[in-house]
Design a protein around this motif. Sequence first.
Motif, PDB file in Angstrom:
ATOM      1  N   TRP A  87      85.783 -72.950 -24.531  1.00  0.00           N
ATOM      2  CA  TRP A  87      86.859 -72.844 -23.543  1.00  0.00           C
ATOM      3  C   TRP A  87      86.417 -72.023 -22.338  1.00  0.00           C
ATOM      4  O   TRP A  87      86.776 -72.334 -21.205  1.00  0.00           O
ATOM      5  CB  TRP A  87      88.100 -72.232 -24.161  1.00  0.00           C
ATOM      6  CG  TRP A  87      88.848 -73.148 -25.086  1.00  0.00           C
ATOM      7  CD1 TRP A  87      88.533 -74.439 -25.417  1.00  0.00           C
ATOM      8  CD2 TRP A  87      90.030 -72.837 -25.802  1.00  0.00           C
ATOM      9  NE1 TRP A  87      89.455 -74.942 -26.291  1.00  0.00           N
ATOM     10  CE2 TRP A  87      90.390 -73.980 -26.550  1.00  0.00           C
ATOM     11  CE3 TRP A  87      90.820 -71.705 -25.893  1.00  0.00           C
ATOM     12  CZ2 TRP A  87      91.514 -74.012 -27.364  1.00  0.00           C
ATOM     13  CZ3 TRP A  87      91.943 -71.736 -26.710  1.00  0.00           C
ATOM     14  CH2 TRP A  87      92.284 -72.886 -27.430  1.00  0.00           C
ATOM     15  N   GLY A  88      85.652 -70.973 -22.565  1.00  0.00           N
ATOM     16  CA  GLY A  88      85.149 -70.177 -21.457  1.00  0.00           C
ATOM     17  C   GLY A  88      84.257 -70.997 -20.543  1.00  0.00           C
ATOM     18  O   GLY A  88      84.370 -70.932 -19.312  1.00  0.00           O
ATOM     19  N   LEU A  89      83.374 -71.792 -21.135  1.00  0.00           N
ATOM     20  CA  LEU A  89      82.488 -72.650 -20.343  1.00  0.00           C
ATOM     21  C   LEU A  89      83.276 -73.729 -19.606  1.00  0.00           C
ATOM     22  O   LEU A  89      82.990 -74.043 -18.447  1.00  0.00           O
ATOM     23  CB  LEU A  89      81.424 -73.279 -21.242  1.00  0.00           C
ATOM     24  CG  LEU A  89      80.431 -72.294 -21.863  1.00  0.00           C
ATOM     25  CD1 LEU A  89      79.555 -72.999 -22.892  1.00  0.00           C
ATOM     26  CD2 LEU A  89      79.587 -71.624 -20.792  1.00  0.00           C
ATOM     27  N   ARG A  90      84.263 -74.280 -20.271  1.00  0.00           N
ATOM     28  CA  ARG A  90      85.108 -75.301 -19.632  1.00  0.00           C
ATOM     29  C   ARG A  90      85.841 -74.711 -18.434  1.00  0.00           C
ATOM     30  O   ARG A  90      85.897 -75.326 -17.361  1.00  0.00           O
ATOM     31  CB  ARG A  90      86.110 -75.845 -20.654  1.00  0.00           C
ATOM     32  CG  ARG A  90      87.090 -76.841 -20.079  1.00  0.00           C
ATOM     33  CD  ARG A  90      87.999 -77.387 -21.150  1.00  0.00           C
ATOM     34  NE  ARG A  90      89.065 -78.186 -20.585  1.00  0.00           N
ATOM     35  CZ  ARG A  90      89.996 -78.784 -21.302  1.00  0.00           C
ATOM     36  NH1 ARG A  90      89.993 -78.698 -22.617  1.00  0.00           N
ATOM     37  NH2 ARG A  90      90.941 -79.485 -20.713  1.00  0.00           N
ATOM     38  N   ASN A  91      86.378 -73.516 -18.597  1.00  0.00           N
ATOM     39  CA  ASN A  91      87.099 -72.869 -17.513  1.00  0.00           C
ATOM     40  C   ASN A  91      86.164 -72.549 -16.350  1.00  0.00           C
ATOM     41  O   ASN A  91      86.537 -72.714 -15.180  1.00  0.00           O
ATOM     42  CB  ASN A  91      87.792 -71.611 -18.043  1.00  0.00           C
ATOM     43  CG  ASN A  91      88.769 -71.022 -17.072  1.00  0.00           C
ATOM     44  OD1 ASN A  91      88.571 -69.905 -16.604  1.00  0.00           O
ATOM     45  ND2 ASN A  91      89.833 -71.741 -16.763  1.00  0.00           N
ATOM     46  N   THR A  92      84.954 -72.123 -16.654  1.00  0.00           N
ATOM     47  CA  THR A  92      83.962 -71.868 -15.607  1.00  0.00           C
ATOM     48  C   THR A  92      83.701 -73.142 -14.810  1.00  0.00           C
ATOM     49  O   THR A  92      83.655 -73.115 -13.570  1.00  0.00           O
ATOM     50  CB  THR A  92      82.653 -71.340 -16.222  1.00  0.00           C
ATOM     51  OG1 THR A  92      82.927 -70.095 -16.878  1.00  0.00           O
ATOM     52  CG2 THR A  92      81.579 -71.138 -15.168  1.00  0.00           C
ATOM     53  N   ALA A  93      83.548 -74.263 -15.498  1.00  0.00           N
ATOM     54  CA  ALA A  93      83.317 -75.539 -14.814  1.00  0.00           C
ATOM     55  C   ALA A  93      84.517 -75.929 -13.950  1.00  0.00           C
ATOM     56  O   ALA A  93      84.348 -76.434 -12.829  1.00  0.00           O
ATOM     57  CB  ALA A  93      83.020 -76.635 -15.838  1.00  0.00           C
ATOM     58  N   GLU A  94      85.724 -75.679 -14.439  1.00  0.00           N
ATOM     59  CA  GLU A  94      86.922 -75.980 -13.646  1.00  0.00           C
ATOM     60  C   GLU A  94      86.967 -75.115 -12.387  1.00  0.00           C
ATOM     61  O   GLU A  94      87.304 -75.610 -11.298  1.00  0.00           O
ATOM     62  CB  GLU A  94      88.177 -75.767 -14.492  1.00  0.00           C
ATOM     63  CG  GLU A  94      88.336 -76.787 -15.595  1.00  0.00           C
ATOM     64  CD  GLU A  94      89.421 -76.459 -16.601  1.00  0.00           C
ATOM     65  OE1 GLU A  94      89.694 -77.319 -17.453  1.00  0.00           O
ATOM     66  OE2 GLU A  94      89.999 -75.348 -16.548  1.00  0.00           O
ATOM     67  N   HIS A  95      86.626 -73.852 -12.532  1.00  0.00           N
ATOM     68  CA  HIS A  95      86.604 -72.965 -11.364  1.00  0.00           C
ATOM     69  C   HIS A  95      85.547 -73.412 -10.356  1.00  0.00           C
ATOM     70  O   HIS A  95      85.789 -73.394  -9.143  1.00  0.00           O
ATOM     71  CB  HIS A  95      86.352 -71.519 -11.790  1.00  0.00           C
ATOM     72  CG  HIS A  95      87.510 -70.901 -12.494  1.00  0.00           C
ATOM     73  ND1 HIS A  95      87.376 -69.820 -13.325  1.00  0.00           N
ATOM     74  CD2 HIS A  95      88.836 -71.207 -12.502  1.00  0.00           C
ATOM     75  CE1 HIS A  95      88.563 -69.488 -13.804  1.00  0.00           C
ATOM     76  NE2 HIS A  95      89.459 -70.318 -13.321  1.00  0.00           N
ATOM     77  N   ARG A  96      84.397 -73.802 -10.842  1.00  0.00           N
ATOM     78  CA  ARG A  96      83.341 -74.276  -9.929  1.00  0.00           C
ATOM     79  C   ARG A  96      83.795 -75.502  -9.154  1.00  0.00           C
ATOM     80  O   ARG A  96      83.489 -75.644  -7.969  1.00  0.00           O
ATOM     81  CB  ARG A  96      82.060 -74.559 -10.702  1.00  0.00           C
ATOM     82  CG  ARG A  96      81.366 -73.292 -11.127  1.00  0.00           C
ATOM     83  CD  ARG A  96      80.052 -73.558 -11.795  1.00  0.00           C
ATOM     84  NE  ARG A  96      79.439 -72.287 -12.178  1.00  0.00           N
ATOM     85  CZ  ARG A  96      78.532 -72.163 -13.104  1.00  0.00           C
ATOM     86  NH1 ARG A  96      78.082 -73.223 -13.758  1.00  0.00           N
ATOM     87  NH2 ARG A  96      78.034 -70.981 -13.393  1.00  0.00           N
ATOM     88  N   ALA A  97      84.526 -76.393  -9.809  1.00  0.00           N
ATOM     89  CA  ALA A  97      85.043 -77.583  -9.125  1.00  0.00           C
ATOM     90  C   ALA A  97      86.031 -77.182  -8.024  1.00  0.00           C
ATOM     91  O   ALA A  97      86.028 -77.768  -6.937  1.00  0.00           O
ATOM     92  CB  ALA A  97      85.707 -78.526 -10.126  1.00  0.00           C
ATOM     93  N   VAL A  98      86.857 -76.191  -8.293  1.00  0.00           N
ATOM     94  CA  VAL A  98      87.786 -75.689  -7.271  1.00  0.00           C
ATOM     95  C   VAL A  98      87.001 -75.127  -6.092  1.00  0.00           C
ATOM     96  O   VAL A  98      87.323 -75.382  -4.924  1.00  0.00           O
ATOM     97  CB  VAL A  98      88.723 -74.608  -7.861  1.00  0.00           C
ATOM     98  CG1 VAL A  98      89.467 -73.865  -6.758  1.00  0.00           C
ATOM     99  CG2 VAL A  98      89.698 -75.221  -8.849  1.00  0.00           C
ATOM    100  N   LEU A  99      85.950 -74.371  -6.400  1.00  0.00           N
ATOM    101  CA  LEU A  99      85.181 -73.711  -5.343  1.00  0.00           C
ATOM    102  C   LEU A  99      84.374 -74.684  -4.493  1.00  0.00           C
ATOM    103  O   LEU A  99      84.068 -74.378  -3.334  1.00  0.00           O
ATOM    104  CB  LEU A  99      84.276 -72.637  -5.946  1.00  0.00           C
ATOM    105  CG  LEU A  99      85.041 -71.451  -6.539  1.00  0.00           C
ATOM    106  CD1 LEU A  99      84.105 -70.558  -7.330  1.00  0.00           C
ATOM    107  CD2 LEU A  99      85.778 -70.680  -5.460  1.00  0.00           C
ATOM    108  N   VAL A 100      84.058 -75.848  -5.025  1.00  0.00           N
ATOM    109  CA  VAL A 100      83.391 -76.871  -4.212  1.00  0.00           C
ATOM    110  C   VAL A 100      84.333 -77.306  -3.091  1.00  0.00           C
ATOM    111  O   VAL A 100      83.926 -77.461  -1.942  1.00  0.00           O
ATOM    112  CB  VAL A 100      82.962 -78.075  -5.083  1.00  0.00           C
ATOM    113  CG1 VAL A 100      82.598 -79.273  -4.229  1.00  0.00           C
ATOM    114  CG2 VAL A 100      81.805 -77.682  -5.987  1.00  0.00           C
ATOM    115  N   ARG A 101      85.598 -77.479  -3.436  1.00  0.00           N
ATOM    116  CA  ARG A 101      86.599 -77.907  -2.450  1.00  0.00           C
ATOM    117  C   ARG A 101      87.115 -76.749  -1.600  1.00  0.00           C
ATOM    118  O   ARG A 101      87.470 -76.935  -0.437  1.00  0.00           O
ATOM    119  CB  ARG A 101      87.773 -78.591  -3.157  1.00  0.00           C
ATOM    120  CG  ARG A 101      87.403 -79.899  -3.834  1.00  0.00           C
ATOM    121  CD  ARG A 101      88.615 -80.617  -4.430  1.00  0.00           C
ATOM    122  NE  ARG A 101      89.540 -79.770  -5.166  1.00  0.00           N
ATOM    123  CZ  ARG A 101      89.456 -79.481  -6.460  1.00  0.00           C
ATOM    124  NH1 ARG A 101      88.476 -79.958  -7.179  1.00  0.00           N
ATOM    125  NH2 ARG A 101      90.363 -78.710  -7.042  1.00  0.00           N
TER     126      ARG A 101
END
Length: 109
Positions: A87-101
């Motif tokens: 879940w921590g890794l999944r959340n990190t990936a979700e945050h990275r996707a937000v930061l791309v935009r």
Amino acid sequence: MHAVPQENGAPHVELDDGYHFVVTERGSELQRRMSADRAELLYWIFEAHTFALAAAFELRHRVEGADSRRLLFARQEHLLGRVSQEWGLRNTAEHRAVLVRHPFDDRRD
């Protein structure tokens, strides 16, 4: 977690043809996620709860001039990672996707 709408932006769970994670405020449905997977529902619940905890942490430890999401995202990833490394890794990936935009925007003086 509530079983009925609170109408204040707090999520609630509905059980019907699957699991429904629903956020309502002032009579409007702001978000609805559906899944047949109980583990997915649990992730959504913990993601929402750790976001609230991380937001409170960020407010208490705010860094002047820094994008508040820096501390908030890091804290949420840490908290979710303590529940489940996945879940921590999944959340990190979700945050990275937000930061791309929407990249961090630290104010420079």
